[in-house]
Design a protein around this motif. Structure first.
Motif, short mmCIF file in Angstrom:
data_model
loop_
_atom_site.label_atom_id
_atom_site.label_comp_id
_atom_site.label_asym_id
_atom_site.label_seq_id
_atom_site.Cartn_x
_atom_site.Cartn_y
_atom_site.Cartn_z
N ILE A 48 54.36 -25.80 -20.62
CA ILE A 48 53.75 -27.02 -20.11
C ILE A 48 52.38 -27.15 -20.78
CG2 ILE A 48 52.73 -25.78 -18.14
CD1 ILE A 48 53.14 -28.27 -16.42
N ALA A 49 51.87 -28.39 -20.89
CA ALA A 49 50.59 -28.58 -21.56
C ALA A 49 49.84 -29.74 -20.90
CB ALA A 49 50.79 -28.86 -23.04
N ILE A 50 48.52 -29.77 -21.12
CA ILE A 50 47.69 -30.81 -20.52
C ILE A 50 46.59 -31.23 -21.48
CG2 ILE A 50 45.98 -29.28 -19.43
CD1 ILE A 50 46.23 -31.05 -16.89
N ARG A 51 46.16 -32.46 -21.34
CA ARG A 51 44.99 -32.95 -22.06
C ARG A 51 43.84 -33.06 -21.05
NH1 ARG A 51 45.45 -34.02 -27.12
NH2 ARG A 51 47.42 -34.61 -28.07
N PRO A 52 42.59 -33.02 -21.50
CA PRO A 52 41.46 -32.99 -20.55
C PRO A 52 41.17 -34.30 -19.87
CG PRO A 52 40.69 -32.88 -22.84
CD PRO A 52 42.17 -32.79 -22.90
N ASP A 53 41.93 -35.36 -20.18
CA ASP A 53 41.67 -36.63 -19.49
C ASP A 53 42.40 -36.72 -18.15
OD1 ASP A 53 43.90 -38.72 -21.51
OD2 ASP A 53 44.05 -36.64 -20.83
#
Lengths: 113, 115
Positions: A48-53
């Protein structure tokens, strides 16, 4: 500045419990934070991955929580199962880094039946 | 399906030998990586290549070299193996784009023992 610090190094959780793995970074240029899962005898694979927004991303029982001001992010595994027993790596990178990832030190999770 | 294949799962070599670890990917990826994995130290980048014949040092290149003569193949060379190079070696590949969200695809690793 390029480091990603991951804790704990190992974690034992009972079946049905919540597993929490934490990571911290310094470089504010990082704009992509993936987690990789590695089973014994296998290579790591993107989980799983995420962006800081965004502050949270959920996929099934796996959730990333992201705190931009604290420069920290964490992986939560809800209702942990023995099949979740694996090594987990957080990582970070930024656009223009030619695809290189900076990995944390890894957490070995054991979920007891 | 995506596949990164490392030629050996287990390898035992002697101190001073020249050791070759081979990696092949079938996804037409531009980027290829070699890591070593040690407990408590995570995945440390040894070398990286973004094109044929192009290479870039990672965090721990000392004692290693690489070769990329074809797009699909990336070789790691231990010039003169030493016992402190006993480790798990992982190869990975990914697309080269301007964006940061391209996943790396890993092989299953080569466990190398230097005696």
């Amino acid at each position: 500045q390029q480091q990603v610090k991951q804790s704990p190094q190992s974690l034992i959780v009972q079946k049905g419990g919540i597993s929490i793995i934490n990571c911290a970074y310094e470089n504010t240029a990082f704009d992509y934070f993936p987690w990789y899962q590695q089973f014994p005898g296998k290579g790591p694979a993107l989980l799983i991955a995420i962006r800081p927004d965004v502050s949270e991303k959920k996929e099934g029982r796996f959730t990333i929580s992201f705190n931009k001001s604290a420069k920290q992010f964490s992986l939560h595994i809800m209702d942990s199962q023995p099949g979740d027993s694996a090594t987990y790596f957080c990582a970070a990178t930024f656009s223009g880094n030619t695809g290189k990832l900076i990995f944390g030190q890894g957490t070995t999770l054991q979920v007891k039946p | 399906d995506v596949k990164v294949t490392q030629s050996s799962r287990y390898l035992v070599k002697r101190t001073g030998e020249k050791v070759f670890l081979e990696c092949v990917q079938d996804m037409d990826h531009e980027n290829m990586f070699w890591y070593r994995q040690d407990p408590g130290l995570g995945l440390r980048l040894i070398y990286f290549s973004y094109d044929v014949k192009m290479k870039e040092k990672g965090d721990i290149p000392e004692g290693y070299s690489v070769s990329r003569e074809k797009k699909e193949r990336f070789s790691l060379i231990l010039e003169s193996a030493s016992t402190n190079q006993t480790s798990m070696y992982l190869c990975a590949s990914s697309l080269l784009t301007e964006y940061s969200n391209q996943p790396q695809h890993f092989g299953d690793g080569t466990r190398l023992s230097i005696l």
